[in-house]
Scaffold this motif. Structure first.
Motif, mmCIF file in Angstrom:
data_model
loop_
_atom_site.group_PDB
_atom_site.id
_atom_site.type_symbol
_atom_site.label_atom_id
_atom_site.label_comp_id
_atom_site.label_asym_id
_atom_site.label_seq_id
_atom_site.Cartn_x
_atom_site.Cartn_y
_atom_site.Cartn_z
ATOM 1 N N TYR A 406 0.840 -1.190 0.000
ATOM 2 C CA TYR A 406 0.000 0.000 0.000
ATOM 3 C C TYR A 406 0.877 1.243 0.000
ATOM 4 O O TYR A 406 2.089 1.184 0.199
ATOM 5 N N PHE A 407 0.223 2.381 -0.207
ATOM 6 C CA PHE A 407 0.881 3.653 0.059
ATOM 7 C C PHE A 407 -0.065 4.518 0.882
ATOM 8 O O PHE A 407 -1.286 4.397 0.804
ATOM 9 N N MET A 408 0.540 5.369 1.699
ATOM 10 C CA MET A 408 -0.221 6.190 2.642
ATOM 11 C C MET A 408 -0.122 7.655 2.249
ATOM 12 O O MET A 408 0.925 8.135 1.824
ATOM 13 N N VAL A 409 -1.232 8.371 2.404
ATOM 14 C CA VAL A 409 -1.314 9.782 2.051
ATOM 15 C C VAL A 409 -1.898 10.553 3.230
ATOM 16 O O VAL A 409 -2.914 10.145 3.809
ATOM 17 N N SER A 414 -7.621 14.184 5.895
ATOM 18 C CA SER A 414 -7.493 12.984 6.722
ATOM 19 C C SER A 414 -6.250 12.201 6.300
ATOM 20 O O SER A 414 -5.426 12.678 5.524
ATOM 21 N N ILE A 415 -6.160 10.967 6.814
ATOM 22 C CA ILE A 415 -5.120 10.019 6.425
ATOM 23 C C ILE A 415 -5.773 8.937 5.589
ATOM 24 O O ILE A 415 -6.836 8.425 5.944
ATOM 25 N N TRP A 416 -5.128 8.585 4.469
ATOM 26 C CA TRP A 416 -5.700 7.612 3.544
ATOM 27 C C TRP A 416 -4.649 6.565 3.210
ATOM 28 O O TRP A 416 -3.487 6.878 2.987
ATOM 29 N N VAL A 417 -5.081 5.301 3.155
ATOM 30 C CA VAL A 417 -4.215 4.209 2.731
ATOM 31 C C VAL A 417 -4.826 3.599 1.475
ATOM 32 O O VAL A 417 -5.974 3.156 1.484
ATOM 33 N N TYR A 418 -4.048 3.603 0.382
ATOM 34 C CA TYR A 418 -4.515 3.109 -0.912
ATOM 35 C C TYR A 418 -3.687 1.913 -1.354
ATOM 36 O O TYR A 418 -2.511 1.766 -0.977
ATOM 37 N N THR A 419 -4.303 1.069 -2.186
ATOM 38 C CA THR A 419 -3.537 0.074 -2.925
ATOM 39 C C THR A 419 -2.985 0.745 -4.173
ATOM 40 O O THR A 419 -3.400 1.849 -4.547
ATOM 41 N N TYR A 420 -2.058 0.061 -4.847
ATOM 42 C CA TYR A 420 -1.460 0.654 -6.044
ATOM 43 C C TYR A 420 -2.391 0.598 -7.254
ATOM 44 O O TYR A 420 -2.048 1.105 -8.319
ATOM 45 N N GLY A 422 -5.264 2.074 -6.914
ATOM 46 C CA GLY A 422 -6.070 3.259 -6.674
ATOM 47 C C GLY A 422 -7.266 3.025 -5.782
ATOM 48 O O GLY A 422 -8.075 3.941 -5.576
ATOM 49 N N ARG A 423 -7.392 1.822 -5.218
ATOM 50 C CA ARG A 423 -8.537 1.524 -4.346
ATOM 51 C C ARG A 423 -8.231 1.959 -2.918
ATOM 52 O O ARG A 423 -7.159 1.691 -2.391
ATOM 53 N N LEU A 424 -9.200 2.647 -2.300
ATOM 54 C CA LEU A 424 -9.051 3.074 -0.913
ATOM 55 C C LEU A 424 -9.129 1.854 -0.007
ATOM 56 O O LEU A 424 -10.133 1.142 0.011
ATOM 57 N N HIS A 425 -8.080 1.615 0.760
ATOM 58 C CA HIS A 425 -8.036 0.451 1.643
ATOM 59 C C HIS A 425 -8.436 0.797 3.071
ATOM 60 O O HIS A 425 -9.090 0.010 3.749
ATOM 61 N N LEU A 426 -8.041 1.977 3.543
ATOM 62 C CA LEU A 426 -8.313 2.337 4.934
ATOM 63 C C LEU A 426 -8.265 3.842 5.098
ATOM 64 O O LEU A 426 -7.420 4.519 4.499
ATOM 65 N N ASN A 427 -9.213 4.353 5.873
ATOM 66 C CA ASN A 427 -9.198 5.757 6.286
ATOM 67 C C ASN A 427 -9.164 5.761 7.816
ATOM 68 O O ASN A 427 -10.191 5.839 8.473
ATOM 69 N N PRO A 428 -7.958 5.643 8.406
ATOM 70 C CA PRO A 428 -7.860 5.439 9.864
ATOM 71 C C PRO A 428 -8.265 6.670 10.652
ATOM 72 O O PRO A 428 -7.971 7.810 10.276
ATOM 73 N N ARG A 429 -8.930 6.431 11.776
ATOM 74 C CA ARG A 429 -9.314 7.503 12.694
ATOM 75 C C ARG A 429 -9.134 6.999 14.121
ATOM 76 O O ARG A 429 -9.323 5.823 14.402
ATOM 77 N N TYR A 430 -8.774 7.897 14.989
ATOM 78 C CA TYR A 430 -8.621 7.588 16.406
ATOM 79 C C TYR A 430 -9.108 8.785 17.196
ATOM 80 O O TYR A 430 -9.309 9.870 16.630
#
Length: 786
Positions: A406-409, A414-420, A422-430
């Motif tokens: 993955y790559f993180m943006v 917010s913070i976004w984790v995508y696969t290569y 282009g699919r959104l894998h995770l939008n982490p929140r705490y």
């Protein structure tokens, strides 16, 4: 890395007597006022004002400046600063931005974006040298030539007077966390923490006057420029980290980049782009036409452009080009604001990538180039350069980190984790993540193979871990680790398997710790019993290898390589055998780790790249262990015949329950005590609860060993385990709880009490534990009754 500049046309400040148009270039009959008040209201707009009392706005889109408002004739500005409530990267929400302007008669005014004056306050008895909003947007400070620093609310109400002295204050700045203020008086620099009863830190910084200050939001270091023609870098305690050679003229301005490790230096007719450690990338000189000294430097919120105000009244906008990223056979170089050259070093082919918008960030690794423009993310695969995947809607990307899967943006929202793909894998929140978003940076985040680590900025001792495995329960409910000290740097491992994931971090005491990210059970969380192990001291930088779980770290005068930091963390003997420390005497100061690709570590020192190889046998050994090729790993160790190889194999084999291999490896590493223990393990029933518990105990997992026995209703063995570890309270707790559940005639409670008595008798001490005193008292009563 170079600094490309342009003098913005139609931007000179003219004399009010001739009243020329702000867009005029006719300077023959007019006098240019010094331009000392410049700041960005967004990533495309610059506001500036000088002694002609007119506020101008320059747009990067139209490349023209227009008059926004006119200040009162008796108000001569000395400083200008925008408050961007929408986050320092987002340019602020609509209608939420506020402008602070201070004057030389001790007043400051607060204006909204439509240039209407909200408040006008007389704050000082002399000129205000600095007026700055706090990074957390909770208030503002004003520092004056009357030697006073005051803190005000956002509405302009006085909160406190933190400094009162007889010496004038030339410059003052907030710390990144808004808890301290740095200011300069004469040749001295002082740091004043805002906490109650805190002491002032003061030191002699320059031989002449200190003219400018900047406090880095990334590295928590301070830069200063003085009349002695030098700029210097300090830590937050006042220790000198770097002193430049003497320039030709005084250093009139310094400014750290808000998003990258850049430091911009301004002097007479020259801008110098430096790394935050002090060494120089490039210098830009202005001789025709002459622009004079640079009085103010203001980076845009995304860190891609800088506005400079000069003593001749000219506004200069600069941006960095030729930023290079190298990963294996690929090299990416920014050739302009909207183009990147991607070169394959192995084949010699090169592609020029053009973008419709300004490039603000990029990352290269694992065969992919990820480029962020102002509103899009472009994903390039090295095999399909001409067909990038484009993600829309990601505004003002501040951080990009690439991983194996993955790559993180990190952007303005917010913070976004995508696969290569282009699919959104995770939008982490705490908890509190949205409030902390403007303060996050690349040092607060680390993307591993299957974990995302985020440092909590409200409590810097807390680390949030998000599991990236598909369907993982911790994707939206992260596990939180708590360290004893605040965390200064974090690094999640980038390779391994799903069961071998670790996160390493350096704390405020520069000590290195490592923790496993798997098996973080609810019981361990509730009891705050995360197994965090210390494996190094005096670390300044760390990085994991790209394909193996090998860790490298830099000390003050040496660097260390941990060939088995994860599996061997619980055993100091294994850490000692698998750690190699080498001297860096041939390097310069301020060594940093640029990359760790495969078996090659690249250090950066004073701008130079220094590649070094790790032990190739250890690197190949890790790859064999990763694929489960145990016999191949054994052949590598026999070929290399080095203690670090055998210790690495022993630690990993023990973790994977390969007891025969562990015994041979420990024997080759001369660890006789562990060989004896493994022989004891082999006498136990294979795959039984007792053997699994003993194996976990050998790995240093006391809680896991106890949990295995308890789940299999082996209460006597669990009590015996705690007694062996002298965990007396836990042993008594288990005995009391499960005394009546035993199927044998053994009284486990009495066994615990008898062991405790023998222990006290050996120590020749009386009982002191409260939980055992009750039983001692009861025994005394029974003896009296008898």
């Amino acid at each position: 890395m170079k600094l490309r500049t342009r003098i913005c046309k139609k931007s000179s400040i003219k004399s009010v007597e001739t009243s020329p148009d702000a867009g005029s270039n006719n300077t023959q009959s007019s006098q240019n006022y010094p331009l000392s008040c410049v700041d960005w209201s967004s990533n495309e707009e610059i506001y500036f004002v000088s002694d002609d009392h007119q506020i101008y706005k320059w747009s990067d889109v139209s490349r023209d400046s227009v008059e926004v408002a006119k200040l009162p004739d008796d108000f001569i500005p000395t400083d200008l600063h925008w408050l961007l409530l929408g986050g320092r990267s987002s340019g602020g929400g609509k209608g939420s931005d506020t402008l602070l302007i201070s004057s030389n008669d001790g007043r400051f005014i607060i204006l909204n974006k439509s240039a209407r004056v909200e408040r006008s306050i007389s704050a000082h008895t002399a000129a205000i040298s600095s007026g700055r909003w706090s990074p957390d947007a909770a208030g503002l400070l004003t520092a004056g030539e009357d030697g006073v620093i005051k803190i005000w609310s956002r509405s302009g109400m006085l909160r406190s007077t933190v400094i009162q002295s007889d010496e004038s204050i030339r410059c003052a700045r907030w710390s990144p966390n808004s808890t301290s203020i740095v200011f300069c008086q004469g040749g001295h620099i002082s740091i004043k923490p805002l906490a109650a009863n805190s002491k002032l830190i003061r030191w002699r910084a320059h031989d002449g006057l200190v003219l400018s200050l900047s406090w880095s939001q990334q590295s928590n270091i301070i830069a200063s420029g003085g009349e002695d023609f030098r700029f210097k870098i300090w830590d937050a305690q006042g220790a000198n980290l770097y002193t430049s050679s003497a320039e030709e003229y005084a250093i009139t301005s310094v400014a750290f980049n808000p998003e990258k490790d850049f430091l911009l230096i301004g002097t007479f007719n020259m801008l110098k782009l430096c790394h935050s450690t002090g060494w120089t990338y490039n210098s830009a000189r202005f001789t025709a036409p002459s622009v004079g000294s640079f009085y103010t430097l203001a980076w845009s919120a995304d860190g891609t452009q800088v506005a400079c105000g000069s003593s001749t009244g000219q506004l200069i906008v600069a941006y960095a080009i030729e930023e290079q990223l190298i990963s294996r056979n690929l090299k990416a170089t920014s050739t302009s604001r909207k183009s990147i050259a991607l070169k394959d070093i192995a084949t010699g082919t090169q592609d020029v990538l053009d973008f419709p918008q300004r490039v603000i960030n990029m990352a290269l690794g694992y065969g992919h180039l990820v480029v962020a423009t102002t509103h899009q993310i472009h994903i390039y695969n090295e095999k399909y350069i001409n067909t990038p995947i484009i993600i829309d809607g990601r505004n003002d990307v501040r951080v990009i980190e690439v991983g194996k899967k993955y790559f993180m943006v990190l952007d303005a929202a917010s913070i976004w984790v995508y696969t290569y793909t282009g699919r959104l894998h995770l939008n982490p929140r705490y908890p509190g993540s949205q409030a902390q978003l403007p303060l996050l940076n690349w040092r607060s985040l680390s993307l591993g193979l299957d974990v995302l680590a985020i440092r909590d900025n409200s409590d810097t001792t807390v680390l949030h871990l998000f599991d990236l495995m598909p369907g993982a329960s911790r994707q939206y409910e992260p596990h939180s680790l708590r360290a004893k000290q605040q965390l200064s740097e974090i690094a999640a491992c980038r390779a391994g398997t799903a069961d071998d994931q670790f996160v390493a971090f350096i704390d405020g005491n520069r000590e290195l710790y490592i923790c496993e990210t798997r098996n973080l059970s609810t019981e361990r969380i509730s009891n705050n019993q995360d197994e965090i192990y210390k494996i190094g001291t005096q670390l300044t930088d760390i990085k994991w290898a790209s394909e193996t779980n090998i860790l490298v770290g830099v000390h003050d005068a040496c660097y260390s390589i941990w060939y088995c930091p994860g599996e061997g963390a619980s055993d100091p003997t294994i850490i000692a055998l698998t750690t190699i420390t080498l001297d860096t005497a041939e390097f310069c100061k301020h060594v940093a780790i640029d990359s760790f690709e495969d078996a090659v570590i690249t250090f950066r020192c004073a701008g130079a790249l220094l590649p070094l190889n790790v032990n190739i046998h250890c690197e190949v050994l890790h790859r064999s262990l990763l694929e489960g090729q145990w016999q191949q790993a054994l052949k590598i160790c026999r070929l290399g015949q080095h203690a670090s190889l055998w210790a690495t194999l022993a630690a990993v084999a023990t973790r994977k329950h390969q007891l025969q291999l562990s015994e041979e490896a420990y024997s080759a590493a001369l660890q006789i005590d562990k060989v004896s223990y493994l022989q004891h393990l082999k006498t136990l029933t294979p795959s039984s609860a007792e053997q699994m518990a003993e194996n976990s105990l050998m790995l240093g997992r006391m809680l896991e060993a106890e949990t295995i026995l308890m789940h299999n209703r082996k209460y006597i063995e669990a009590v015996a385990l705690n007694l062996r570890m002298h965990n007396w309270k836990r042993a008594l707790e288990i005995a009391q709880k499960h005394e009546k559940e035993q199927l044998t005639d053994v009284n486990i409670l009495q066994k615990v009490l008898d062991e405790r008595r023998r222990y006290l008798k050996a120590l020749q001490r009386d009982e002191w534990e409260a939980v055992y005193l009750a039983y001692s008292t009861q025994d005394d009563k029974d003896d009296l009754n008898d």
